[in-house]
Every structure is written in structure tokens, then in C-alpha cells.
Scaffold this active site. Structure first.
Site, short mmCIF file in Angstrom:
data_model
loop_
_atom_site.label_atom_id
_atom_site.label_comp_id
_atom_site.label_asym_id
_atom_site.label_seq_id
_atom_site.Cartn_x
_atom_site.Cartn_y
_atom_site.Cartn_z
N ASP A 33 47.95 27.03 20.67
CA ASP A 33 46.91 27.29 21.67
C ASP A 33 45.54 27.07 21.03
N LEU A 35 42.91 28.39 22.01
CA LEU A 35 42.11 29.60 22.24
C LEU A 35 40.74 29.23 22.79
N THR A 119 51.58 21.85 38.80
CA THR A 119 51.10 22.63 39.94
C THR A 119 51.39 21.94 41.27
N ASP A 120 51.48 22.73 42.32
CA ASP A 120 51.66 22.16 43.67
C ASP A 120 50.42 21.39 44.13
N GLU A 121 49.29 21.62 43.45
CA GLU A 121 48.04 20.97 43.88
C GLU A 121 48.08 19.46 43.73
N TYR A 146 40.61 18.85 38.50
CA TYR A 146 41.74 19.58 37.90
C TYR A 146 43.07 19.04 38.40
N LYS A 150 46.17 17.03 36.44
CA LYS A 150 47.57 17.48 36.39
C LYS A 150 48.50 16.40 36.96
N ILE A 187 42.39 36.68 42.49
CA ILE A 187 42.87 38.07 42.58
C ILE A 187 42.25 38.94 41.48
N TYR A 203 35.20 32.56 49.61
CA TYR A 203 34.64 31.21 49.76
C TYR A 203 34.79 30.75 51.21
N ASN A 245 43.33 33.80 52.19
CA ASN A 245 42.45 34.53 51.26
C ASN A 245 41.90 35.80 51.90
N ASP A 268 31.18 27.84 49.98
CA ASP A 268 32.54 27.32 49.89
C ASP A 268 32.70 26.43 48.66
N GLY A 271 35.34 20.35 48.62
CA GLY A 271 36.69 19.76 48.66
C GLY A 271 37.81 20.78 48.76
N HIS A 272 37.47 22.01 49.14
CA HIS A 272 38.42 23.14 49.15
C HIS A 272 39.75 22.78 49.83
P1 NAD Z 1 45.13 29.59 31.65
O1 NAD Z 1 43.82 28.89 31.81
O2 NAD Z 1 45.21 31.06 31.85
O3 NAD Z 1 45.73 29.28 30.21
C1 NAD Z 1 45.68 28.02 29.62
C2 NAD Z 1 45.91 28.16 28.12
O4 NAD Z 1 45.91 26.85 27.53
C3 NAD Z 1 44.80 28.96 27.41
O5 NAD Z 1 45.39 29.87 26.50
C4 NAD Z 1 44.01 27.89 26.67
O6 NAD Z 1 43.40 28.37 25.47
C5 NAD Z 1 45.08 26.85 26.39
N1 NAD Z 1 44.55 25.51 26.21
C6 NAD Z 1 43.66 24.84 27.01
N2 NAD Z 1 43.41 23.62 26.51
C7 NAD Z 1 44.16 23.50 25.38
C8 NAD Z 1 44.34 22.46 24.43
N3 NAD Z 1 43.66 21.32 24.52
N4 NAD Z 1 45.19 22.66 23.40
C9 NAD Z 1 45.87 23.84 23.29
N5 NAD Z 1 45.72 24.84 24.14
C10 NAD Z 1 44.88 24.68 25.18
O7 NAD Z 1 46.13 28.82 32.64
P2 NAD Z 1 47.43 29.35 33.41
O8 NAD Z 1 47.02 29.84 34.74
O9 NAD Z 1 48.23 30.21 32.51
O10 NAD Z 1 48.18 27.95 33.64
C11 NAD Z 1 49.15 27.49 32.70
C12 NAD Z 1 49.76 26.21 33.20
O11 NAD Z 1 50.36 26.42 34.46
C13 NAD Z 1 48.74 25.07 33.43
O12 NAD Z 1 49.33 23.87 33.02
C14 NAD Z 1 48.50 25.09 34.93
O13 NAD Z 1 48.13 23.81 35.39
C15 NAD Z 1 49.85 25.51 35.43
N6 NAD Z 1 49.89 26.19 36.73
C16 NAD Z 1 49.14 27.32 36.95
C17 NAD Z 1 49.23 27.99 38.16
C18 NAD Z 1 48.46 29.26 38.43
O14 NAD Z 1 48.51 29.78 39.54
N7 NAD Z 1 47.74 29.83 37.47
C19 NAD Z 1 50.09 27.51 39.16
C20 NAD Z 1 50.83 26.35 38.91
C21 NAD Z 1 50.73 25.72 37.68
O1 TDX Z 2 35.96 34.59 44.25
C1 TDX Z 2 36.73 33.79 44.80
N1 TDX Z 2 36.79 33.77 46.16
C2 TDX Z 2 37.63 32.94 46.85
O2 TDX Z 2 37.64 32.95 48.10
C3 TDX Z 2 37.60 32.89 44.06
C4 TDX Z 2 37.56 32.88 42.55
C5 TDX Z 2 38.45 32.08 44.78
N2 TDX Z 2 38.47 32.08 46.12
C6 TDX Z 2 39.46 31.25 46.85
C7 TDX Z 2 39.58 29.81 46.44
C8 TDX Z 2 41.05 29.51 46.73
O3 TDX Z 2 41.23 29.19 48.09
O4 TDX Z 2 40.73 31.83 46.56
C9 TDX Z 2 41.75 30.84 46.44
C10 TDX Z 2 42.38 30.93 45.06
O5 TDX Z 2 41.41 30.48 44.13
P1 TDX Z 2 41.75 30.31 42.56
O6 TDX Z 2 42.20 31.62 42.00
O7 TDX Z 2 40.59 29.63 41.91
O8 TDX Z 2 43.06 29.39 42.59
P2 TDX Z 2 43.34 27.91 43.15
O9 TDX Z 2 42.12 27.09 43.19
O10 TDX Z 2 44.16 28.06 44.40
O11 TDX Z 2 44.27 27.34 41.97
C11 TDX Z 2 45.28 28.18 41.32
O12 TDX Z 2 46.57 27.84 41.78
C12 TDX Z 2 47.09 26.59 41.40
C13 TDX Z 2 45.21 28.03 39.80
O13 TDX Z 2 43.91 28.36 39.34
C14 TDX Z 2 45.61 26.64 39.37
O14 TDX Z 2 45.63 26.56 37.95
C15 TDX Z 2 47.00 26.35 39.91
O15 TDX Z 2 47.34 25.03 39.60
#
Ligand code: NAD
Ligand code: TDX
Length: 330
Positions: A33, A35, A119-121, A146, A150, A187, A203, A245, A268, A271-272
Site C-alpha cells: 500500500d 499509504l 466497480t459497477d461504475e 475515476y 477502472k 455515509i 448533492y 441518497n 451537484d 456528470g452525477h
Molecule cells: P480506498 O480509497 O479506501 O483505499 C484504497 C487504498 O489503495 C488506500 O489504502 C491507498 O493508500 C491505496 N493506494 C492508492 N494508490 C495506490 C498505489 N498507487 N499503490 C499502492 N497503493 C495505493 O478505496 P476502497 O473504497 O477500499 O476501494 C478499494 C477497491 O475497491 C478500489 O479498486 C475500488 O475501485 C474498488 N471498489 C470500491 C467500492 C466502494 O464502494 N468503496 C465499490 C466497488 C469497487
Molecule cells: O456529501 C455527500 N453528499 C452526497 O449526496 C457525498 C460525499 C456524496 N453524495 C452522493 C453522491 C453519490 O450519489 O452520495 C452518493 C455516494 O457518493 P460516494 O460515497 O462519493 O460514492 P460513489 O460516487 O457512488 O462511488 C462509490 O461507489 C462505487 C465509491 O466511492 C467508488 O469507489 C465505488 O467504485
């Protein structure tokens, strides 16, 4: 079994490391990582059979020997926040695309089993009100830097499977919630705002829908895919947790005993994406996976408790995160 977890100090990766050492007594975990601001070594501190290497997944000299020692690589490392990708896309290109390429080259050299977390995105978004859900094989139409980064990483993994025969699987999961999630995300931001007496920020209209899954359910699916998934296949992970949301914000306010309408609408996101929804049929029918956290309100309550009990984990970052949002009118 030697498991290399990239991004294991981030939200989902850290939860994955916890579960792995708890449930697999023979597992030895190495976390690679960088970090970044999103990684926190305290999230995996004190765990037995876990070694942390601070380094960049885009640096071949760091990655190659670690992949050589591993039986399986689980690739979580990425820049993960859509809002940040709109302000500055370059780290997303570097970590998510170049990083995955670099890891693939090491995997190709050593023949190590790889599971790529996505990710589903990558599928873009769905309309609010339509019934359709994302299915494996749907076209890739990412909206943000982003999600485009991915999507690129997924394409690289598939090309390395087909052209070089590497042993890889891919999963695309919906929105995760649970402990150790960075407070920039929806959240935990809302929960920690309420702890600080700040009203939740929604948003735009807040009608956008996300398909919530508990992080521990995501990670059981990942292990099922590693253990029983077919090489070269893509599995969609989701737990039928669609909520707007607005609905999530109101539930959090209720859990705090506050007026469910006491929130603010803010700028907002450009591109939301409007709606995400996963069809998990393949995962359920082929691998027999089922989510454990089927009651969202219950999982949310546990998550709120975690943030209340672990203020030391997030407090230092709160002011800076909110200052960035303020500058953005959010
Ligand atoms: P996060 O941002 O909480 O954690 C990412 C971690 O990767 C961090 O510890 C960061 O230090 C590390 N990192 C970033 N760039 C790096 C690099 N170049 N080399 C080594 N380490 C690096 O993210 P998360 O929410 O835990 O997401 C993890 C994975 O899951 C991602 O690939 C994300 O696309 C995917 N994902 C997340 C969600 C979600 O809802 N959070 C949903 C679907 C998929
Ligand atoms: O303060 C806020 N108010 C708000 O309305 C924030 C931070 C977000 N939002 C909205 C934007 C989104 O519609 O809430 C929804 C969720 O936002 P995020 O937590 O930023 O997540 P999202 O953009 O949906 O993406 C997340 O899910 C897919 C993860 O961050 C991604 O890493 C993952 O791939």
C-alpha cells in the site's frame, strides 16, 4: 497460503485482511500500500500474520518480487473517490491504469493467480424508475475519470488473460459501507458531520440511487471467486440494496434521533451518475454466494456505532476533508 493484498490499508482491503487472518489460520498476508491520504496503517495494526510494505503498485521493482512470493494477488489498490477524480484525474490514471498494468506484468512473469477488484461504475448509470440492472457483458460506458480509469484497468486484465494466458478473475461491486471507510465518502461523511453538529449535505436533488452492500459481504464474494470462480470470468457483486441518497440520509438522521428532514441540498456532482443496480444472478447461481447483511438499517446502525467508538481513527482528517468540500460548495 501467501496472499498479497494491494491497497490493504484502504477501506475494503483492510476489511479483507481482517477477515482473511480471522478465517484462514494458514494464511500469511502481505499488504502492498502506498499509504496515500486514503490509506491508514492503523486499520490493520496489530494483526498477526500480516506484513505491511509501503510502496506504489505502479513501481515494477517493488511489485515484482512480492508477486513472485505470493500464491494469490488480490488487487484493491486504487484512487477511489469520484469527486477527487473531477478535480485532478492524473493520480487515477497513474495508480489505476499504470498500477494495474505494472501488476499484470509481474503476474505474467510469475504465473501467479490474480483477482482484480473493480466497480459497477464501469457500466455508466441506469435511469431512475427503470427496472433494468447491470449484467455481466453490458457495455462499458464510464462517466467520470475515476470510473474510466477502472474500466481501463478491467480491459487490461481481460487482454492479459486472452493474450498471455494469465490466471485472473474480475469482480465489479456496487457501493460498499461499513467500518474503516474514509470520511470523504457519503455515509461516513454524513455520520461524522452529525457527530460534529453539521447538517448532512445532499448533492443536487438526492434522488440518485446507489445499491448498498456491506463490505464484509463484498469480501466473502471475493474469496468465493478466488476459490471457485472460473479463470477469465467476471462476476458482479451486489446484494439488492437499492436506496436513494435521500432515503439513506433520512435513516442516518433517524438513527441519531434527529428530524429526518434536517439536511441541506448542496452543489451537484458534475456528470452525477443517477442509478446503479447489480444483477447478482451469476454469482449466486454459479458460486452459491449469499449476503449476510440483508437488513440495511441494522448494518447502518453498526456502522454508525463503529464511527462513534473509533473517533481517534478519523478525527485528524475531518477538518481538511470538510474544507475541501466547502471550497466546492458542497
Ligand atoms: P480506498 O480509497 O479506501 O483505499 C484504497 C487504498 O489503495 C488506500 O489504502 C491507498 O493508500 C491505496 N493506494 C492508492 N494508490 C495506490 C498505489 N498507487 N499503490 C499502492 N497503493 C495505493 O478505496 P476502497 O473504497 O477500499 O476501494 C478499494 C477497491 O475497491 C478500489 O479498486 C475500488 O475501485 C474498488 N471498489 C470500491 C467500492 C466502494 O464502494 N468503496 C465499490 C466497488 C469497487
Ligand atoms: O456529501 C455527500 N453528499 C452526497 O449526496 C457525498 C460525499 C456524496 N453524495 C452522493 C453522491 C453519490 O450519489 O452520495 C452518493 C455516494 O457518493 P460516494 O460515497 O462519493 O460514492 P460513489 O460516487 O457512488 O462511488 C462509490 O461507489 C462505487 C465509491 O466511492 C467508488 O469507489 C465505488 O467504485
Amino acid at each position: 497460503m501467501k496472499v498479497l493484498v494491494t491497497g490493504g490499508a484502504g477501506f475494503i482491503g483492510a476489511n479483507f485482511v481482517h477477515t482473511t487472518v480471522q478465517t484462514m489460520p494458514d494464511a500469511e498476508v502481505t499488504v502492498l500500500d502506498k499509504l496515500t491520504y486514503a490509506g491508514n496503517k492503523n486499520s490493520i495494526a496489530g494483526l498477526e500474520r500480516v506484513k505491511l510494505v509501503q510502496g506504489d503498485v505502479a513501481d515494477y521493482d517493488t511489485v515484482e518480487p512480492l508477486v513472485g512470493e505470493a500464491d494469490v494477488v488480490v488487487h484493491f489498490a486504487a484512487e477511489s473517490h469520484n469527486d477527487n477524480s473531477l478535480k485532478g484525474p492524473w493520480p487515477f490514471i497513474k495508480s489505476n491504469i499504470v498500477g494495474t498494468f505494472t501488476l499484470l506484468e509481474a503476474v505474467r512473469k510469475h504465473g501467479t493467480r490474480l483477482h482484480h477488484i473493480s466497480t459497477d461504475e464501469v457500466y455508466g448509470d441506469l435511469k431512475i424508475g427503470e427496472k433494468r440492472k447491470f449484467k455481466p457483458g453490458d457495455p462499458y460506458i464510464p462517466s467520470s475519470p475515476y470510473s474510466a480509469s477502472k474500466a481501463s484497468s478491467d480491459h487490461l486484465v481481460r487482454a492479459w488473460v486472452r493474450s498471455f494466458g494469465i490466471a485472473a478473475t474480475i469482480s465489479n461491486c456496487s457501493n460498499n459501507y461499513g467500518p474503516y471507510q474514509h470520511i470523504e465518502k457519503f455515509i461516513p461523511r454524513t455520520v461524522t458531520n452529525l457527530m460534529d453538529g453539521i447538517r448532512p449535505r445532499i448533492y443536487g436533488t438526492g434522488e440518485q440511487i446507489r445499491d448498498w452492500i456491506h463490505v464484509l459481504d463484498h469480501n466473502t464474494a471475493v474469496w468465493d471467486i478466488i476459490n471457485r470462480g472460473r479463470i477469465g470470468e467476471t462476476y458482479l457483486i451486489g446484494a439488492n440494496g437499492e436506496l436513494s441518497n435521500l432515503q439513506v440520509t433520512k435513516m442516518i438522521l433517524e438513527e441519531f434521533g434527529l428530524d429526518p428532514n434536517d439536511f441541506e441540498h448542496v452543489n451537484d456532482r458534475p456528470g452525477h451518475d443517477q442509478r446503479y443496480a447489480i444483477d447478482n444472478t451469476k454469482l449466486v447461481e454459479e458460486l452459491g454466494w449469499h449476503p449476510h447483511y440483508t437488513d440495511f438499517r441494522d448494518g447502518l446502525r453498526q456502522t454508525i456505532k463503529w464511527y462513534r467508538d473509533n473517533e481517534a481513527w478519523w478525527r485528524a482528517q475531518k477538518e481538511e476533508v470538510e474544507a475541501r468540500y466547502r471550497a466546492n460548495g458542497q
